[in-house]
Design a protein around this motif. Structure first.
Motif, mmCIF file in Angstrom:
data_model
loop_
_atom_site.group_PDB
_atom_site.id
_atom_site.type_symbol
_atom_site.label_atom_id
_atom_site.label_comp_id
_atom_site.label_asym_id
_atom_site.label_seq_id
_atom_site.Cartn_x
_atom_site.Cartn_y
_atom_site.Cartn_z
ATOM 1 N N GLU A 152 -13.870 2.821 34.266
ATOM 2 C CA GLU A 152 -13.004 3.519 35.224
ATOM 3 C C GLU A 152 -13.528 4.933 35.462
ATOM 4 N N ILE A 203 -17.652 1.688 40.961
ATOM 5 C CA ILE A 203 -16.685 0.715 41.484
ATOM 6 C C ILE A 203 -15.270 1.294 41.474
ATOM 7 N N ALA A 204 -14.927 2.012 40.407
ATOM 8 C CA ALA A 204 -13.597 2.636 40.353
ATOM 9 C C ALA A 204 -13.472 3.697 41.439
ATOM 10 N N THR A 205 -14.557 4.425 41.672
ATOM 11 C CA THR A 205 -14.487 5.550 42.606
ATOM 12 C C THR A 205 -14.540 5.102 44.059
#
Lengths: 109, 246
Positions: free
Chosen positions: B159, B164-166
């Motif tokens: 995360e 990918i989280a951003t």
């Protein structure tokens, strides 16, 4: 209130405004797109400082009424073009997300 | 072809969040014990402990790679690797002009210690290294390439500071040929979930901040190494990385 009306009332500069007549029903604030994807609601005004091209995809996916870029964040041309293509409204302002949300709260039913 | 066990994501005591025991010689010694053969030093927004790490690695027979973990404007971490130490140091100077200067508070973030090849402190970095630079994820790969390096998103399964989280997915643009997982067992899960990862080579990095984070050897690359020289191995490593490990 529509996106165009909000833009005028809050003195937001439209960067793209293909569907100014969309009604704004609420607001969501966030910059981590994985979070925004799962939490922003259709019809929200989404306030963010993220300017990566993926904001266009996330706005389409969540069907938010518009993106409001806070704190003077600007867009690269290719992001603006992608937003025009996907018919995503993007407005910008020098104000902070907090100030924008405060003003929005007074205007949204 | 021979197997080369690798870890391309290790922090030294120059990174504020890394343990002060992560000295160049301790890292090299621990990596040798773990059975690793190629190790990259990737401090936050700095390559300035790489010269010391090169000296330390040579003593242990480990092939060192000069690197940096760059924080983009979006707070995404990119592993940047360079075939030549001198290019990494030039890239370091270039990145300096994109750094947002905040004085490091050692009581909050930790110390940022520069060392020589004998593990002697030779200075400290005064400004915080781990915060975002003004380089966007779109701009960073071109700058890295200017210095003959390669970069790819770090720990995409995390995360915090993972791409990918951003950005919500693994981006198609800029086109990365590689991505790093922290947990190598999740490779198929991630490839299944994000179709944009299907042609992307997956590397596994420990992101070690403490000596015990340097894991026993598990992940390797097959590299041509005849007639053997560490320069040839490093050269073929970069060839493989640039080709996305295809």
């Amino acid at each position: 209130m529509t996106v165009s009306e909000i833009a005028e009332r809050l003195s937001l500069s439209p960067l793209t405004l293909p569907c100014g007549e969309r009604e704004i029903g609420g607001a969501y604030i966030g910059d981590l797109l994985s979070w925004v994807m799962g939490r922003a609601q259709s019809g929200d005004a989404w306030i963010t400082i993220m300017s990566n091209v993926n904001i266009v995809a996330v706005a389409s996916l969540t069907d938010v009424a518009c993106i409001i870029l806070a704190e003077g964040v600007t867009l690269e041309d290719h992001v603006r073009e992608a937003a025009e293509q996907k018919e995503v409204n993007i407005l910008c302002s020098d104000r902070t997300a907090y100030e924008l949300a405060k003003s929005l709260a007074g205007l949204i039913q | 072809m021979n197997r080369y066990y690798y870890d391309f994501h290790v922090h030294s005591c120059l990174s504020p969040c890394a343990d002060n025991d992560m000295t160049p010689n301790n890292i090299a010694g621990m990596a040798a014990l773990a059975g690793l053969q190629i190790v990259a030093l990737t401090d936050h927004n700095s390559a300035r402990n790489c010269p010391a790490f090169f000296e330390a690695a040579k003593k242990q027979g480990i092939i060192p790679v000069a690197g940096m973990e760059l924080t983009t404007a979006e707070d995404i971490h990119l592993v940047c690797l360079f075939e030549e130490l001198k290019d990494a140091l030039r890239f370091n100077d270039a990145v300096d002009s994109y750094r947002i200067r905040i004085k490091n508070r050692t009581d909050i973030f930790g110390e940022q210690i520069l060392m020589n090849g004998e593990d002697e402190p030779i200075g400290v970095e005064e400004d915080l290294l781990s915060n975002a630079t003004t380089l966007t994820i779109e701009q960073a790969p071109a700058l890295v390439e200017e210095y003959h390096g390669i970069c790819y998103p770090a720990h995409i399964d995390r995360e915090a500071n993972g791409v990918i989280a951003t950005l919500g997915t693994f981006p198609q643009s800029p086109p990365f040929s590689l991505a790093e997982l922290h947990d190598g067992a999740r490779k198929e899960e991630y490839r299944g979930r994000y179709p944009t990862l299907s042609d992307v080579g997956i590397l596994v990095g420990s992101d070690a901040h403490y000596l015990w984070d340097i894991r026993d050897r598990e992940y390797f690359l097959l590299l041509e190494d005849e007639p053997y020289s560490s320069d040839l191995v490093r050269h073929n490593l970069f060839k493989a990385l640039r080709g996305g490990l295809q």
